[in-house]
Design a protein around this motif. Structure first.
Motif, PDB file in Angstrom:
ATOM      1  N   ARG A   1       2.367  -5.363   2.839  1.00 56.48           N
ATOM      2  CA  ARG A   1       3.026  -4.759   1.673  1.00 56.48           C
ATOM      3  C   ARG A   1       3.097  -3.235   1.780  1.00 56.48           C
ATOM      4  O   ARG A   1       4.099  -2.631   1.405  1.00 56.48           O
ATOM      5  CB  ARG A   1       2.323  -5.176   0.381  1.00 56.48           C
ATOM      6  N   GLY A   2       2.056  -2.612   2.284  1.00 53.12           N
ATOM      7  CA  GLY A   2       2.091  -1.161   2.470  1.00 53.12           C
ATOM      8  C   GLY A   2       3.146  -0.750   3.477  1.00 53.12           C
ATOM      9  O   GLY A   2       3.854   0.247   3.289  1.00 53.12           O
ATOM     10  N   ASN A   3       3.263  -1.534   4.559  1.00 51.95           N
ATOM     11  CA  ASN A   3       4.282  -1.258   5.581  1.00 51.95           C
ATOM     12  C   ASN A   3       5.673  -1.275   4.939  1.00 51.95           C
ATOM     13  O   ASN A   3       6.501  -0.390   5.192  1.00 51.95           O
ATOM     14  CB  ASN A   3       4.242  -2.308   6.689  1.00 51.95           C
TER      15      ASN A   3
ATOM     16  N   ASN B   1      -2.867   0.170  -1.547  1.00 51.53           N
ATOM     17  CA  ASN B   1      -3.679  -1.021  -1.297  1.00 51.53           C
ATOM     18  C   ASN B   1      -3.632  -1.523   0.141  1.00 51.53           C
ATOM     19  O   ASN B   1      -4.543  -2.232   0.573  1.00 51.53           O
ATOM     20  CB  ASN B   1      -3.281  -2.158  -2.244  1.00 51.53           C
ATOM     21  N   ASP B   2      -2.573  -1.195   0.865  1.00 50.95           N
ATOM     22  CA  ASP B   2      -2.451  -1.594   2.274  1.00 50.95           C
ATOM     23  C   ASP B   2      -2.191  -0.341   3.105  1.00 50.95           C
ATOM     24  O   ASP B   2      -1.056   0.002   3.386  1.00 50.95           O
ATOM     25  CB  ASP B   2      -1.312  -2.610   2.445  1.00 50.95           C
ATOM     26  N   PRO B   3      -3.261   0.364   3.493  1.00 53.29           N
ATOM     27  CA  PRO B   3      -3.085   1.614   4.241  1.00 53.29           C
ATOM     28  C   PRO B   3      -2.466   1.396   5.631  1.00 53.29           C
ATOM     29  O   PRO B   3      -2.446   0.279   6.149  1.00 53.29           O
ATOM     30  CB  PRO B   3      -4.497   2.174   4.356  1.00 53.29           C
TER      31      PRO B   3
ATOM     32  N   ALA C   1       6.406  -0.914   1.713  1.00 58.00           N
ATOM     33  CA  ALA C   1       6.519   0.212   0.775  1.00 58.00           C
ATOM     34  C   ALA C   1       6.889   1.493   1.512  1.00 58.00           C
ATOM     35  O   ALA C   1       7.754   2.247   1.063  1.00 58.00           O
ATOM     36  CB  ALA C   1       5.200   0.399   0.027  1.00 58.00           C
ATOM     37  N   ARG C   2       6.255   1.724   2.653  1.00 56.71           N
ATOM     38  CA  ARG C   2       6.516   2.965   3.407  1.00 56.71           C
ATOM     39  C   ARG C   2       7.908   2.972   4.029  1.00 56.71           C
ATOM     40  O   ARG C   2       8.510   4.031   4.193  1.00 56.71           O
ATOM     41  CB  ARG C   2       5.410   3.187   4.436  1.00 56.71           C
TER      42      ARG C   2
ATOM     43  N   ASP D   1       4.242   2.331  -4.731  1.00 64.66           N
ATOM     44  CA  ASP D   1       3.095   3.252  -4.733  1.00 64.66           C
ATOM     45  C   ASP D   1       1.790   2.459  -4.657  1.00 64.66           C
ATOM     46  O   ASP D   1       0.875   2.819  -3.905  1.00 64.66           O
ATOM     47  CB  ASP D   1       3.104   4.148  -5.971  1.00 64.66           C
ATOM     48  N   THR D   2       1.715   1.382  -5.413  1.00 62.04           N
ATOM     49  CA  THR D   2       0.515   0.528  -5.399  1.00 62.04           C
ATOM     50  C   THR D   2       0.343  -0.137  -4.038  1.00 62.04           C
ATOM     51  O   THR D   2      -0.760  -0.146  -3.472  1.00 62.04           O
ATOM     52  CB  THR D   2       0.612  -0.544  -6.509  1.00 62.04           C
ATOM     53  N   TRP D   3       1.415  -0.688  -3.491  1.00 59.86           N
ATOM     54  CA  TRP D   3       1.340  -1.341  -2.175  1.00 59.86           C
ATOM     55  C   TRP D   3       0.932  -0.331  -1.103  1.00 59.86           C
ATOM     56  O   TRP D   3       0.154  -0.661  -0.208  1.00 59.86           O
ATOM     57  CB  TRP D   3       2.668  -1.976  -1.825  1.00 59.86           C
ATOM     58  N   ASN D   4       1.456   0.866  -1.175  1.00 61.47           N
ATOM     59  CA  ASN D   4       1.127   1.909  -0.199  1.00 61.47           C
ATOM     60  C   ASN D   4      -0.370   2.219  -0.209  1.00 61.47           C
ATOM     61  O   ASN D   4      -0.985   2.380   0.843  1.00 61.47           O
ATOM     62  CB  ASN D   4       1.942   3.170  -0.506  1.00 61.47           C
TER      63      ASN D   4
END
Length: 184
Positions: A121-123, A155-157, A125-126, A150-153
């Motif tokens: 999810r962070g991937n 929570n998943d660094p 989001a970015r 923003d939350t996904w970014n």
């Protein structure tokens, strides 16, 4: 594709299920549907039989910025073709429950929304943040999804593979996804 890696079982389109396609994380519709070539067409968007066309095909032919956006490697990931078709241009969301229609693969589609597995999810989001920043004024991130991304970014660094991928693409394409590289 190695279906046994996640228990994927083709649904309807066995041919497309057995091929890998390059999927736009931010769908082409999201960054193209507001373009005049997409909405109205262009005088040069005519078939050999004289039929006018518009949409993605016309925008890709006539709009230089859209061509770059369509080919931007930061926004492209390999996926099973049948999943790509099912994903369509649906927006990212959180979906209640865990109804998995793609075997054990943690990817849900419901009510024309999609939910990717937590570990990417962070991937995602970015990628949205990068596309929104790199191609301003296209409305790529809605107010509603800004909070989600923003939350996904957070929570998943960024992980090591995401860093490596961003660096490789940066060298090939000549630009960077700063939203990834800041976490490397």
């Amino acid at each position: 594709p190695n279906f046994s890696s996640c228990g994927y079982i083709p649904k309807k389109d066995n041919e497309r299920a057995n091929r890998i396609e390059w999927e736009h994380v931010v769908p082409a519709y999201d960054f193209g549907h507001s373009l005049s070539e997409w909405k109205k067409g262009h005088p040069k968007c005519v078939t050999k039989k004289g039929k006018k066309y518009k949409g993605l095909k016309c925008a890709a032919k006539m709009n230089k910025e859209f061509k770059f956006m369509l080919a931007d490697m930061h926004n492209l990931f390999p996926t099973i073709g049948e999943v790509n078709r099912s994903r369509s241009n649906y927006p990212m969301s959180i979906i209640k429950g865990e109804e998995r229609k793609f075997g054990e693969c943690d990817f849900e589609i419901k009510n024309k929304k999609i939910e990717p597995r937590e570990s990417i999810r962070g991937n995602i989001a970015r990628v949205y943040m990068y596309m929104n920043y790199s191609y301003p004024g296209k409305g790529i991130i809605s107010k509603k999804n800004k909070k989600l991304f923003d939350t996904w970014n957070i929570n998943d660094p960024v992980d090591s593979w995401e860093c490596e991928r961003a660096k490789i693409i940066g060298k090939i394409q000549g630009n960077k996804n700063i939203f990834v590289l800041i976490g490397c």
